[in-house]
Write a protein that holds these residues in place. Sequence first.
Motif, short mmCIF file in Angstrom:
data_model
loop_
_atom_site.label_atom_id
_atom_site.label_comp_id
_atom_site.label_asym_id
_atom_site.label_seq_id
_atom_site.Cartn_x
_atom_site.Cartn_y
_atom_site.Cartn_z
N GLU A 237 0.80 -1.22 0.00
CA GLU A 237 0.00 0.00 0.00
C GLU A 237 0.84 1.27 0.00
O GLU A 237 0.32 2.37 -0.22
CB GLU A 237 -0.96 0.02 1.20
CG GLU A 237 -0.29 -0.01 2.56
CD GLU A 237 -0.21 -1.40 3.13
OE1 GLU A 237 -0.41 -1.55 4.34
OE2 GLU A 237 0.07 -2.34 2.36
N ASN B 226 2.59 -9.87 -0.64
CA ASN B 226 1.45 -10.06 -1.54
C ASN B 226 0.19 -10.42 -0.75
O ASN B 226 0.21 -11.25 0.15
CB ASN B 226 1.77 -11.19 -2.54
CG ASN B 226 0.81 -11.19 -3.71
OD1 ASN B 226 -0.41 -11.17 -3.54
ND2 ASN B 226 1.37 -11.22 -4.91
N ASP B 227 -0.90 -9.77 -1.11
CA ASP B 227 -2.17 -10.01 -0.42
C ASP B 227 -2.68 -11.43 -0.62
O ASP B 227 -3.53 -11.91 0.14
CB ASP B 227 -3.23 -9.02 -0.89
CG ASP B 227 -2.91 -7.59 -0.45
OD1 ASP B 227 -2.23 -7.45 0.58
OD2 ASP B 227 -3.33 -6.64 -1.14
N GLN B 228 -2.18 -12.12 -1.67
CA GLN B 228 -2.64 -13.48 -1.97
C GLN B 228 -1.78 -14.56 -1.29
O GLN B 228 -1.95 -15.74 -1.57
CB GLN B 228 -2.64 -13.70 -3.49
CG GLN B 228 -3.44 -12.69 -4.28
CD GLN B 228 -4.88 -12.62 -3.83
OE1 GLN B 228 -5.52 -13.66 -3.64
NE2 GLN B 228 -5.41 -11.41 -3.65
N HIS C 245 1.26 -7.47 6.82
CA HIS C 245 -0.18 -7.53 6.61
C HIS C 245 -0.96 -6.90 7.76
O HIS C 245 -2.04 -7.35 8.12
CB HIS C 245 -0.62 -8.99 6.39
CG HIS C 245 -0.12 -9.57 5.11
ND1 HIS C 245 1.06 -10.27 5.02
CD2 HIS C 245 -0.62 -9.51 3.84
CE1 HIS C 245 1.25 -10.65 3.76
NE2 HIS C 245 0.26 -10.20 3.03
#
Length: 686
Positions: A361, A549-551, A620
């Motif tokens: 972000e 990575n968000d995944q 995160h």
Amino acid sequence: MTHKLLSVGIYIPSKNRLELLKKAIDSVLLQSYQNFKICVVDDGSTDGTFEYLSNLNNPKISFIRNEQSIGACASRNKAIESLDTDLVTGLDDDDVFLPSRLEDLLNVYDDKYAFVCSGYFWDYGTHKKSLFAKSKVISLPNALDLNQCSNQILVKRERVISVNGFDANLPALQDHDLWVRLIAKFGDAYRLGKELYIVNDDRGLERISSVQNKLRAIDLFENKHYAIMSKRNRENFSFYRKKIKGDKISFLELLTSSKYGLSNLKMRHAFSQSLESLSKHRLQYMAHGKVENAKLNWLLTIFAPLLATGGPGASRVILLSSCIFFLGAGNTASFGSDFFILMLLNTAFSQSFGFFVLKQEYLGSFKSVLKQSMLGLFSSSAILVCLFFAGIIANIYFTLMLVWILHFYYIYRFKRIANHGFVILAISECLIALACLAIPLLMSLNGFEHPNAPYFVYVVACLIGLVTVMILDNASSSMERKHIPLKSVANIAVSTTASIFAVFCFPFISKEIFEPETASYVALAISCFSIAMLIPRTYANKSMKIMANDQLNWAQLAKINKAYSKIIWLSCIGGLAFTALYLIILGISWQMAVSIPVMIMFVFICSQYGFANLTSLSLHGEEATVAQLNLFVLTISVVVLMLLSLHIIDNSNLYWVLPAICGGFIFRNFRAKRIALDRFNKVHNS
């Protein structure tokens, strides 16, 4: 009419690029300025584009369907005619706007300019290059030299219509041609020196302009604008023609042509043609992160990251060794103690800000992060002064200089790591290491002996490194101005300080309880182990993008953690052997040469074992959780340090120190794994 009331039309021609088109449209919908309309022209697509556009239910988006393809230029003109907005700007379907593009352009828009434009990022694939990142007023002679306005502008719609829009008869250079006609009629243009969109360089995509098309377009462009082109403009177009054809330029031609300007562009072309193989490898590396040449690929993808990551530890080993050899071991004792405090402050107040550059972000918010980090720099400086008056810091002048230099150096290091720019870091670390080796030698040859010598050497060396990374930086401006919550910074500061404190407290402890020479060897041993951490830290840095990575899923994280744990054990065993042998060579007894690195090895293993789980939590949004876990370790370390400093624990009871510190890390690592697993389970269930 104020700029906030101006409506903006975005024209997007597209043909058979549905997935890319979706990303382009999404990038417009996410703009911070929302007074806009989008007109997409489907130029005879057969890939479902028409069905996708037909099903869109957004009043901001309209579309035109060409049953037969008429080309990008004619499609753009149709969109501009249909839009009823005050201003218009374009977007190719394989490019994307950055979130503040419209707002930033409107903030500098002025009717006195024919139009306004901006810099942009050229996306090669793995790496991006910043272009036109300097503000400039572009006159007609400038515009006729070369396209200095990029391929998109923000302009009054009626002005584009008054000059008959894009020339569909040109096979290429249609945007350059239109910009020239607008400037010729309405005056100078203005370019904002900030990258506001991303141009895709995927060579697998169908492109409008082939080499032959561009060469034919250059001839048509010159014929069309010959009356207003000067000799300078025609000479520069002659160079442009050679560049497109890939012709080599002799040194004499380069000197002759440079008097007409664009010297940097011409020199780059001359070098790229003289070093064709190197230029080809550079493009491969920018696009894929690797090259075809096996040896060069190893150098770029393995050796450079290793050197860049292990450089700080290696340079300190070289510094301490060089000072011990040439200037005497006693000179390094105070430096080792002060450096421990220095690295704590740098970690807490500098790297805690730089860490956010790694987060998804905050990508592109480097300047914003750098500006905010000044609060950390002033805080660390104030604390350093207080520690000096408390008698904890021996040398305030050099340590203050180092705090400032290392602050900026580490912020730039994070930027490079985030972009996998290890080559420049490797160069800077080589220069730092070379200075750490050469300066003590020169001092010794000139009979210079002073207890402040290590401070002076490290200040000069780190300054060389900082200047290197700043000069070789891509000079890109921020995409966004994103504010970092200070609470999150504080959490990161606590998290990252604990490990540093537990390891680097040994130089301070050793200075309090050992002779200066022994304390110097302890500091040297820790620096040797910093080199042993070269491979693990390199693996960690290269894994940051995956973990951010968000995944990310639990299987990926477990794989990273398993690999990292193996690397830690192997590196520490190798570091133990190397450090013990090195200390014996320096003349220390074999018992101490083994016992010192063994203690340090166990602290390193325990402190690093939970890296993947802790880092993934921090990346995160779980900074507070990680801070709490590390605060537990930090508390144990502080208590132990105080007991040793106050001589409540004497030398005969030192064997209690290691289990206490390592036990704290083991408990933290176990809890971090449980929390990370619970988090992934919650995400999966939701």
